[in-house]
Design an enzyme around this catalytic site. Structure first.
Site, PDB file in Angstrom:
ATOM      1  N   GLU A  23       2.924  -2.561  13.353  1.00  0.00           N
ATOM      2  CA  GLU A  23       1.773  -2.616  12.462  1.00  0.00           C
ATOM      3  C   GLU A  23       0.446  -2.710  13.216  1.00  0.00           C
ATOM      4  O   GLU A  23      -0.495  -1.986  12.914  1.00  0.00           O
ATOM      5  CB  GLU A  23       1.921  -3.748  11.446  1.00  0.00           C
ATOM      6  CG  GLU A  23       3.109  -3.572  10.492  1.00  0.00           C
ATOM      7  CD  GLU A  23       3.109  -2.234   9.747  1.00  0.00           C
ATOM      8  OE1 GLU A  23       2.074  -1.549   9.706  1.00  0.00           O
ATOM      9  OE2 GLU A  23       4.173  -1.862   9.217  1.00  0.00           O
TER      10      GLU A  23
ATOM     11  N   GLY B 240       0.831  -1.199   0.000  1.00  0.00           N
ATOM     12  CA  GLY B 240       0.000   0.000   0.000  1.00  0.00           C
ATOM     13  C   GLY B 240       0.864   1.246   0.000  1.00  0.00           C
ATOM     14  O   GLY B 240       0.735   2.120  -0.844  1.00  0.00           O
ATOM     15  N   ALA B 241       1.778   1.296   0.960  1.00  0.00           N
ATOM     16  CA  ALA B 241       2.633   2.469   1.095  1.00  0.00           C
ATOM     17  C   ALA B 241       3.733   2.157   2.087  1.00  0.00           C
ATOM     18  O   ALA B 241       3.690   1.131   2.760  1.00  0.00           O
ATOM     19  CB  ALA B 241       1.817   3.655   1.585  1.00  0.00           C
ATOM     20  N   MET B 242       4.708   3.052   2.176  1.00  0.00           N
ATOM     21  CA  MET B 242       5.863   2.787   3.031  1.00  0.00           C
ATOM     22  C   MET B 242       6.258   4.041   3.800  1.00  0.00           C
ATOM     23  O   MET B 242       6.400   5.122   3.232  1.00  0.00           O
ATOM     24  CB  MET B 242       7.012   2.287   2.141  1.00  0.00           C
ATOM     25  CG  MET B 242       8.267   1.936   2.889  1.00  0.00           C
ATOM     26  SD  MET B 242       7.964   0.603   4.094  1.00  0.00           S
ATOM     27  CE  MET B 242       9.083   1.114   5.380  1.00  0.00           C
ATOM     28  N   GLU B 243       6.483   3.841   5.102  1.00  0.00           N
ATOM     29  CA  GLU B 243       6.635   4.951   6.043  1.00  0.00           C
ATOM     30  C   GLU B 243       8.048   5.484   6.171  1.00  0.00           C
ATOM     31  O   GLU B 243       8.401   6.044   7.209  1.00  0.00           O
ATOM     32  CB  GLU B 243       6.148   4.481   7.418  1.00  0.00           C
ATOM     33  CG  GLU B 243       7.045   3.420   8.099  1.00  0.00           C
ATOM     34  CD  GLU B 243       6.569   1.982   7.908  1.00  0.00           C
ATOM     35  OE1 GLU B 243       5.848   1.714   6.926  1.00  0.00           O
ATOM     36  OE2 GLU B 243       6.939   1.123   8.724  1.00  0.00           O
ATOM     37  N   ASN B 244       8.916   5.370   5.144  1.00  0.00           N
ATOM     38  CA  ASN B 244      10.290   5.856   5.228  1.00  0.00           C
ATOM     39  C   ASN B 244      10.345   7.224   5.908  1.00  0.00           C
ATOM     40  O   ASN B 244       9.535   8.096   5.611  1.00  0.00           O
ATOM     41  CB  ASN B 244      10.886   6.008   3.831  1.00  0.00           C
ATOM     42  CG  ASN B 244      10.551   4.849   2.934  1.00  0.00           C
ATOM     43  OD1 ASN B 244      10.937   3.738   3.220  1.00  0.00           O
ATOM     44  ND2 ASN B 244       9.784   5.109   1.883  1.00  0.00           N
TER      45      ASN B 244
ATOM     46  N   GLU C  27       0.624   5.789   7.468  1.00  0.00           N
ATOM     47  CA  GLU C  27       2.067   5.997   7.264  1.00  0.00           C
ATOM     48  C   GLU C  27       2.561   7.156   8.115  1.00  0.00           C
ATOM     49  O   GLU C  27       3.659   7.112   8.668  1.00  0.00           O
ATOM     50  CB  GLU C  27       2.389   6.244   5.787  1.00  0.00           C
ATOM     51  CG  GLU C  27       1.898   5.155   4.834  1.00  0.00           C
ATOM     52  CD  GLU C  27       2.240   3.742   5.253  1.00  0.00           C
ATOM     53  OE1 GLU C  27       3.295   3.530   5.866  1.00  0.00           O
ATOM     54  OE2 GLU C  27       1.434   2.826   4.960  1.00  0.00           O
TER      55      GLU C  27
ATOM     56  N   HIS D 207       3.131   6.064  11.676  1.00  0.00           N
ATOM     57  CA  HIS D 207       4.347   5.267  11.849  1.00  0.00           C
ATOM     58  C   HIS D 207       5.541   6.133  12.274  1.00  0.00           C
ATOM     59  O   HIS D 207       6.516   5.603  12.812  1.00  0.00           O
ATOM     60  CB  HIS D 207       4.732   4.583  10.531  1.00  0.00           C
ATOM     61  CG  HIS D 207       4.190   3.194  10.369  1.00  0.00           C
ATOM     62  ND1 HIS D 207       4.252   2.244  11.355  1.00  0.00           N
ATOM     63  CD2 HIS D 207       3.605   2.570   9.301  1.00  0.00           C
ATOM     64  CE1 HIS D 207       3.726   1.107  10.902  1.00  0.00           C
ATOM     65  NE2 HIS D 207       3.316   1.276   9.660  1.00  0.00           N
TER      66      HIS D 207
HETATM   67  N1  SER Z   1       5.333  -0.913   6.485  1.00  0.00           N
HETATM   68  C1  SER Z   1       4.372  -0.727   5.440  1.00  0.00           C
HETATM   69  C2  SER Z   1       3.083  -0.342   6.087  1.00  0.00           C
HETATM   70  O1  SER Z   1       2.377  -1.160   6.559  1.00  0.00           O
HETATM   71  C3  SER Z   1       4.201  -1.934   4.587  1.00  0.00           C
HETATM   72  O2  SER Z   1       5.363  -2.312   3.988  1.00  0.00           O
HETATM   73  O3  SER Z   1       2.801   0.771   6.248  1.00  0.00           O
HETATM   74 ZN    ZN Z   2       2.217  -0.047   8.516  1.00  0.00          ZN
END
Ligand code: SER
Ligand code: ZN
Length: 688
Positions: free
Chosen positions: A324, A265-269, A302, A305
């Site tokens: 998560e 879905g998305a990534m919280e970098n 995100e 996170h």
């Molecule tokens: N860490 C991501 C998320 O759940 C998935 O790769 O937001």
């Molecule tokens: Zn997540």
């Protein structure tokens, strides 16, 4: 073929080497990217000795040079194969400089550095950083990063990484250079880089302590007009986290990039989220209400996170649900506070029953905190995410909002900047609430969905109601014997007039044993218990409630969720009868009681239309099949269709009437009222 190796939690050892600083330089060329990584490495004195070799994770790529402590190493002074980079003898602290070559346009794994259209981007969670450069690619190694990017100005006018932009220069040959520095220590899975010819929209957010944060959302040029809903959602998320949990954003810049080829879905970098464009782009003319809600939810997820995942991260991947489960809980609360709590809860429970319960009953069943894995990427599951969030929700339920908030405060006080475990999280919740959650922890280690049965006995002479709950989790390959869990049952008793007559101290029952009885005095006849309100535990519920009682709850329960659940129970009971009739080739019919209850709900003008639309939707096939040991797919499908058509046939006029009533709101508005109207209208259309 090599047999894949299983990794066990019991084998966890702390890292032998830490990386304090990682200075990365990416030189992007026509068909390759040269990576130069300078790492400040320090031995973990408490577990290493002179002979402990340095072992880094690495994928297949070509190494150009290795310099350790200022000395160029010859190829026989290090090894690089089978996924590992090793140097036999190293000092206690030294600088390691490695230069290697990547070919992102040939990388089709959607991990490491890869190309999406004309954009170069990264995905490092869970173990993609090792595809970029050799590194201790594990979340308990937290380093400070800088990232320098050099590229062609025309092809890659935008060059992004985590943190703050600290340097920019024009170079010869139409090239340019940027340098990013992230002041926060982070694990390698949160590293990100994006390079491309992309456009952006921008805005600002002033935090409650008065800092101004620049917000930027990037996408391909032709989609830039579709980013505004995402921007609104981001600002809502930032404000909500301050108000509900006192958590403020920590950098001066927050960037989101929409990418077309993205595995999740998305990534919280840190400071640079990368999103599947599905969860950023919304064209007001074509996006559905669900699209708008999903974008708001994922943008929130995100963003949240940044604290739960990034500032406090995971000690090892077995703890995935620490970030998560907690962050899904937070995004669900965000959506609930901003929209309709009941509608949100119903959607989540539908999802859980339709997808997580079957996962937990099938060959994929695993505990929320698994104790072994072969490939971590396979653990991004409904169980880790959705059941994980239910476990956090139960803790919240058991200890209350105030204690939970204090627990969150304590979590950051104790663990900010650290890599921790699920047990650390439960520990702070115990401390904040002074409650013992030892038995509760079993939820994290035991797989499977518990079945809770409710049986009543009523003595009219002394007006005493005794309710007995029994819990059972079926054995599976993870555990032969399942221990009883600590199960919160949010509870009310309604009298015949629909009034709550529950003793104040009995609104949350706690089932801890395999079988437990609760006695209630002064309960008049015809009172009905309403159990697992708001779905207070992720269990399968079996009750002795009659159809009349379920119809009563469907009409009168004071909890919207429970009204929905009563309706779903009625539907399931009816569907079971129809399925039975199909299997024994009898004539099919629908009971009058069900049709009457349906009509009553549909024509009740006091009901919230969005909740009503949920209440009157039939359960999905995947939910219906949960009620059978032997799944007759055709019969389930036929029965569902028969029930739907019968209801439609008998209620045509009411449906048409409601379609008319619900067609008056602004089709472009995404207010709750407008969305509620559309959902009820669509339900009626679907029946017709
Ligand atoms: N860490 C991501 C998320 O759940 C998935 O790769 O937001
Ligand atoms: Zn997540």
């Amino acid at each position: 073929m090599k047999t894949p190796e299983k990794i066990y939690l019991k084998d966890y050892t702390p890292p032998a080497f830490f990386v304090d600083q990682a200075d990365l330089t990416f030189e992007i060329k026509e068909d390759l990217t040269q990576v130069n990584s300078r790492l400040k490495i320090r031995k973990n004195q408490s577990i290493t000795d002179k002979s402990t070799p340095l072992v880094l994770d690495m994928d297949e790529f070509e190494i150009i040079s290795v310099i350790a402590g200022g000395m160029v190493l010859l190829p026989h002074e290090y090894t690089a194969h089978d996924g590992l980079f090793k140097i036999a003898n190293t000092p206690d602290a030294f600088e390691l400089e490695i230069t290697n070559i990547l070919r992102p346009h040939e990388n089709t794994s959607l991990e490491g550095l890869y190309q999406s259209g004309t954009i170069l981007c990264t995905q490092c969670e869970a173990q993609g950083f090792r595809k970029i450069t050799p590194f201790p690619d594990r979340p308990d190694v937290m380093a400070r990063y800088s990232c320098t990017i050099i590229a062609d100005k025309t092809k890659y006018p935008v060059l992004l990484s985590n943190g703050n932009l600290v340097d920019y220069k024009e170079l010869d040959n139409n090239r340019h250079f940027v340098r990013w520095e992230d002041p926060f220590k982070k694990p390698s899975y949160l590293f990100a880089l994006v390079a491309g010819d992309i456009d952006h929209i921008e805005d600002t957010f002033t935090t409650r302590s008065g800092r101004i944060v620049d917000l930027k959302i990037f996408s391909e040029r032709e989609n830039i007009d579709k980013c505004y809903h995402a921007m609104t959602s981001l600002k809502q998320a930032m404000e909500w986290d301050e108000n509900r949990f006192g958590l403020e954003y920590d950098l001066d810049l927050y960037q989101i990039v929409a990418i077309n080829d993205f595995n999740a879905g998305a990534m919280e970098n840190k400071g640079l989220n990368i999103f599947n464009s599905k969860y950023v782009l919304a064209d007001p003319l074509t996006a559905t209400d669900e699209d708008f809600m999903n974008i708001q939810g994922v943008i929130g997820h995100e963003y949240f996170h940044n604290w739960t995942g990034n500032r406090v991260t995971l000690k090892n991947w077995f703890q995935l649900s620490l970030k998560e489960g907690l962050t899904v809980f937070r995004d669900q609360e965000f959506s609930s506070d901003l929209n309709s709590r009941a509608v949100k809860r119903i959607s989540n429970v539908k999802n859980l029953r339709g997808q997580q319960f079957p996962e937990d009953a099938g060959p994929m069943t695993h505990p929320v905190m698994p104790d072994s894995y072969i490939k971590m990427d396979n653990f991004y599951t409904m169980t880790v995410y959705e059941k994980g969030s239910e476990l956090v929700r139960m803790i919240h339920q058991l200890i209350g909002e105030q204690n939970f908030k204090q627990g969150i405060d304590l979590y950051f006080e104790k663990f900010d900047g650290m890599a921790v475990t699920i047990e650390d999280f439960i520990g702070v919740m115990e401390k904040a609430s002074t409650r013992d959650l030892e038995q509760f922890k079993l939820w994290y280690f035991q797989s499977g969905t518990p079945i809770v049965t409710m049986i009543r006995s009523y003595n009219p002479e002394i007006q005493q109601l005794e309710i007995t709950f029994q819990q059972k989790t079926l054995p599976d390959r993870n555990q032969e014997i399942k221990k009883p869990l600590h199960i919160p049952i949010k509870f009310e008793i309604l009298n015949a007039e629909g009034k709550n007559i529950t003793p104040v101290n009995k609104k949350l029952l706690e089932l801890r044993k395999e079988k437990e009885s609760f006695v209630f005095k002064n309960i008049p006849e015809k009172s009905v218990p309403s159990i697992f309100r708001q779905f207070s535990a992720p269990v399968k519920i079996q009750t002795d409630l009659t159809d009349e009682e379920l119809s009563f709850l469907m009409a009168n329960d004071t909890d919207e969720f429970s009204r929905w659940d009563a309706a779903q129970n009625l539907f399931v009971k009816e569907l079971k009868l129809i399925i039975n009739a199909i299997q024994s080739r009898k004539n099919l019919s629908v009971s009058k009681g069900l049709v009457a209850a349906f009509k009553k709900a549909l024509t009740d003008p006091t009901r919230d239309r969005a909740c009503l639309a949920k209440t009157l939707s039939l359960p999905m096939e995947t939910e219906i099949k949960n009620h059978f040991d032997l799944v007759d797919v055709n019969a389930i499908n036929t029965a569902r269709l028969f029930l739907k058509q019968t209801i439609a046939g008998q209620m045509k006029d009411q449906f048409l009437n409601i379609i008319d009533l619900c067609s008056k709101s602004d089709p472009l508005s995404i207010s709750h009222g407008a969305m509620a109207d559309r959902s009820l209208k669509n339900l009626c259309l679907s029946y017709l």
